[in-house]
Structures are given as structure tokens and as C-alpha cells.
Design an enzyme around this catalytic site. Structure first.
Site, PDB file in Angstrom:
ATOM      1  N   SER A  81       0.803  -1.225   0.000  1.00  0.00           N
ATOM      2  CA  SER A  81       0.000   0.000   0.000  1.00  0.00           C
ATOM      3  C   SER A  81       0.838   1.279   0.000  1.00  0.00           C
ATOM      4  O   SER A  81       0.470   2.242  -0.678  1.00  0.00           O
ATOM      5  CB  SER A  81      -0.969  -0.006   1.185  1.00  0.00           C
ATOM      6  N   LYS A 134      -8.897  -5.891  11.001  1.00  0.00           N
ATOM      7  CA  LYS A 134     -10.044  -5.487  10.183  1.00  0.00           C
ATOM      8  C   LYS A 134     -11.385  -5.693  10.887  1.00  0.00           C
ATOM      9  O   LYS A 134     -12.343  -4.954  10.640  1.00  0.00           O
ATOM     10  CB  LYS A 134     -10.023  -6.236   8.842  1.00  0.00           C
ATOM     11  N   ASN A 186     -11.708  -1.939   6.061  1.00  0.00           N
ATOM     12  CA  ASN A 186     -10.335  -1.788   5.566  1.00  0.00           C
ATOM     13  C   ASN A 186      -9.952  -0.329   5.352  1.00  0.00           C
ATOM     14  O   ASN A 186      -8.813  -0.027   5.046  1.00  0.00           O
ATOM     15  CB  ASN A 186     -10.148  -2.564   4.250  1.00  0.00           C
ATOM     16  N   ASP A 230     -13.271  -3.417  -0.124  1.00  0.00           N
ATOM     17  CA  ASP A 230     -12.752  -4.627  -0.776  1.00  0.00           C
ATOM     18  C   ASP A 230     -13.698  -5.121  -1.876  1.00  0.00           C
ATOM     19  O   ASP A 230     -13.262  -5.531  -2.949  1.00  0.00           O
ATOM     20  CB  ASP A 230     -12.517  -5.743   0.249  1.00  0.00           C
ATOM     21  N   GLY A 236     -13.507 -16.748   4.578  1.00  0.00           N
ATOM     22  CA  GLY A 236     -12.925 -15.795   5.517  1.00  0.00           C
ATOM     23  C   GLY A 236     -13.399 -14.381   5.231  1.00  0.00           C
ATOM     24  O   GLY A 236     -14.376 -14.150   4.520  1.00  0.00           O
ATOM     25  N   THR A 240     -13.474 -25.282   6.770  1.00  0.00           N
ATOM     26  CA  THR A 240     -14.261 -25.300   8.005  1.00  0.00           C
ATOM     27  C   THR A 240     -15.691 -24.899   7.639  1.00  0.00           C
ATOM     28  O   THR A 240     -15.979 -23.740   7.373  1.00  0.00           O
ATOM     29  CB  THR A 240     -13.689 -24.284   9.025  1.00  0.00           C
ATOM     30  N   TYR A 283      -2.136 -12.422  -5.356  1.00  0.00           N
ATOM     31  CA  TYR A 283      -1.393 -11.743  -6.433  1.00  0.00           C
ATOM     32  C   TYR A 283       0.117 -11.942  -6.327  1.00  0.00           C
ATOM     33  O   TYR A 283       0.882 -11.299  -7.030  1.00  0.00           O
ATOM     34  CB  TYR A 283      -1.748 -10.258  -6.506  1.00  0.00           C
TER      35      TYR A 283
END
Length: 285
Positions: free
Chosen positions: A30, A79, A100, A116, A144, A168, A233
Site C-alpha cells: 500500500s 479489520k 479496511n 474490498d 474468511g 471449516t 497476487y
């Protein structure tokens, strides 16, 4: 004018500062991303990585505005925790269960948002312009925080069915409970089956990332022409994307999501809407 517009940007006498906070944070791209934009547009300001231990998060967030910070990006492991500290939480951040992007308002309040999903959808539409979300089911691997952003944005885009599998199962069940009847859960052992007929396929796990275990998922059911994307990425072309490309799919790497999710925060903090283009990709890579 919205509250966000009224309260974005610093007082005129102050050089705006922003940051990315996490623990650890040295790996974050970032600062390179926002630093490129600041230099490109000749804007005053700085964007820095700030390592913050979980126990110190609330104290750090309270003092940052007094130091000249107008906002911050938030990454792992903070977060979810910032939602309890923020004064104002957007509906999408609340639904996703994570933020975020923070704006430190002039009235002293902390505004928390999640960009996001915006970054995910914008990356898809920019790099697969023929993508039609309503054309068929979407299949999401993982459940997640990143997956929740993807699920929210895909449902908002109009996918008729959203299939999800996670190692899970209880996390997938929580997503179904939160997002409703269009979500269909597949057992992890049967995850390959959810690709059948899917027109959008997303890896929202860290599997396949450098240093992580590979994503071992049978891709026999992938249909040619499906849009397949990976939130990973590093590397840009994961084995998952390489195999999908070999099977005739349209693939989109995950770097664009990182770039696009940053744009709304940059605009709020520094007062200029930035461009996401090839030059930015090279700067971040």
C-alpha cells in the site's frame, strides 16, 4: 453533500497523513501504491506503514488524528476489531464484519468502511469487460473475511446463485445465515462439483500464494468461457489461474483488487480521484 465529502480531507493548514496499520506490516504494498499516486498528482501528503500490536489498536487510533492523520487503511489482524472502535460504520462494513478503510473526521469521529468488494468488482469489470454476473452461478472458494467481501459484492451485482465451500464448514454456514437463500453450501470434499455450470469462479483463500500450500481443487467441471479470478497476487498467475486459462476460461489476477480498493480511500484523504492503470501496476509490482 454527503458527510463523507464534508469531512474528507485535512484542514488547509495541515499536510494530510495517512497510513496502513497491521501487525506485521512491512510486507504491505500500500505505501508504494499511495506514494505513486501522491507523486503522480503532485499532492502534498504522505502515506506510511504503521505496525500496531492488537493490544495497542484503540490507543493508536485515538491519537492518530492529533498527529495529522486524516485516515488509514486497516489490514490483518485488525479489520474486525476496528468495527468495535469506530464511531460510524457503513452498512457494507457491518454486513461483511470487517473494515479496511478509516476516515478520521474533523469532528473527532472515526468512520469505518469496507472497499474490498468495490475493488473486487471493479477489477473484474475492467479486466473481463464481457462479464455478465447474472449469466450463471458464482462459485467462491473460502469463507474468511475476504470471501465475505466477495460474496456481498457478487450478490449485489446480481448473481442468481452463490455457491461456497470452505475447509471449516461452519464459516460457510455463517455466510449463508448472514447473506440468505441465494447462498448454497458445498462440503469441502465436494468443492470441485460446485464449478459445474458456474460462470464466475473465485479463489478467496490464501492457498496458492507464495509460501502457502497450493489450492488442490479438481477443475474438470470448469466451463470454457467462465470468468475465473484469484485474490492472490503473489504470484500474479497462480497455478489455479494457469490451469483455468488452459481450460479456456477468462482469467483475472488479484492485483487489480488491491489497486481498486485503495482508490476510494485515497480520494477521501487527499481530495483527488486516482487512476488505476498499467503504470500503477508496474509501480506496485
Amino acid at each position: 453533500m454527503s458527510d463523507e465529502q464534508q469531512n474528507s480531507g485535512p484542514p488547509p493548514s495541515q499536510i494530510p497523513l495517512s497510513a496502513v496499520i497491521g501487525w506485521p506490516i512491512a510486507h504491505s504494498r500500500s505505501p508504494a501504491l499511495h506514494g505513486h499516486w501522491l507523486a503522480r498528482y503532485g499532492l502534498p501528503g504522505a502515506y506510511v506503514p504503521v505496525p500496531v500490536r492488537p493490544d495497542d489498536l484503540a490507543r493508536v487510533l485515538k491519537v492518530m488524528p492529533k498527529m495529522g492523520f486524516v485516515g488509514a487503511n486497516v489490514t490483518i489482524p485488525h479489520k474486525e476489531a476496528v468495527l468495535k472502535i469506530a464511531d460510524i460504520v457503513t452498512d457494507r462494513a457491518s454486513l461483511i464484519g470487517a473494515a479496511n478503510t478509516l476516515i478520521f473526521r474533523e469532528d473527532g469521529q472515526i468512520h469505518a468502511d469496507n472497499t474490498d468488494g468495490y475493488g473486487f468488482i471493479t477489477n473484474l469489470t475492467q479486466n473481463a469487460p464481457d462479464w455478465q454476473p447474472a449469466a450463471g452461478a458464482a462459485a467462491v472458494i473460502g469463507a474468511g473475511g475476504a470471501a465475505r467481501s466477495v460474496v456481498a459484492s457478487l450478490l449485489e451485482s446480481g448473481v442468481p446463485e452463490l455457491r461456497i465451500a470452505n475447509r471449516t464448514r461452519i464459516r460457510a454456514e455463517q455466510i449463508k445465515a448472514d447473506f440468505g437463500a441465494k447462498v448454497v453450501i458445498y462440503d469441502w470434499a465436494q468443492a470441485g462439483n460446485m464449478l459445474e455450470g458456474a460462470t464466475t469462479v473465485v479463489n478467496a483463500t490464501s492457498m496458492g500464494m507464495l509460501g502457502h500450500q497450493p489450492l488442490k481443487l479438481p477443475l474438470d467441471a470448469l466451463r470454457p468461457g467462465a470468468v475465473v479470478t484469484d485474490l492472490v497476487y503473489t504470484p500474479l498467475m497462480t497455478e489455479f489461474l494457469t490451469e483455468a486459462l488452459r481450460r479456456g476460461c477468462k482469467v483475472v489476477d488479484g492485483l487489480g483488487m488491491l489497486l481498486h480498493q485503495a482508490a476510494p480511500g485515497f480520494e477521501r484523504w487527499f481530495g483527488h480521484r486516482p487512476e488505476v492503470d498499467a503504470e500503477l501496476r508496474q509501480a506496485v509490482l
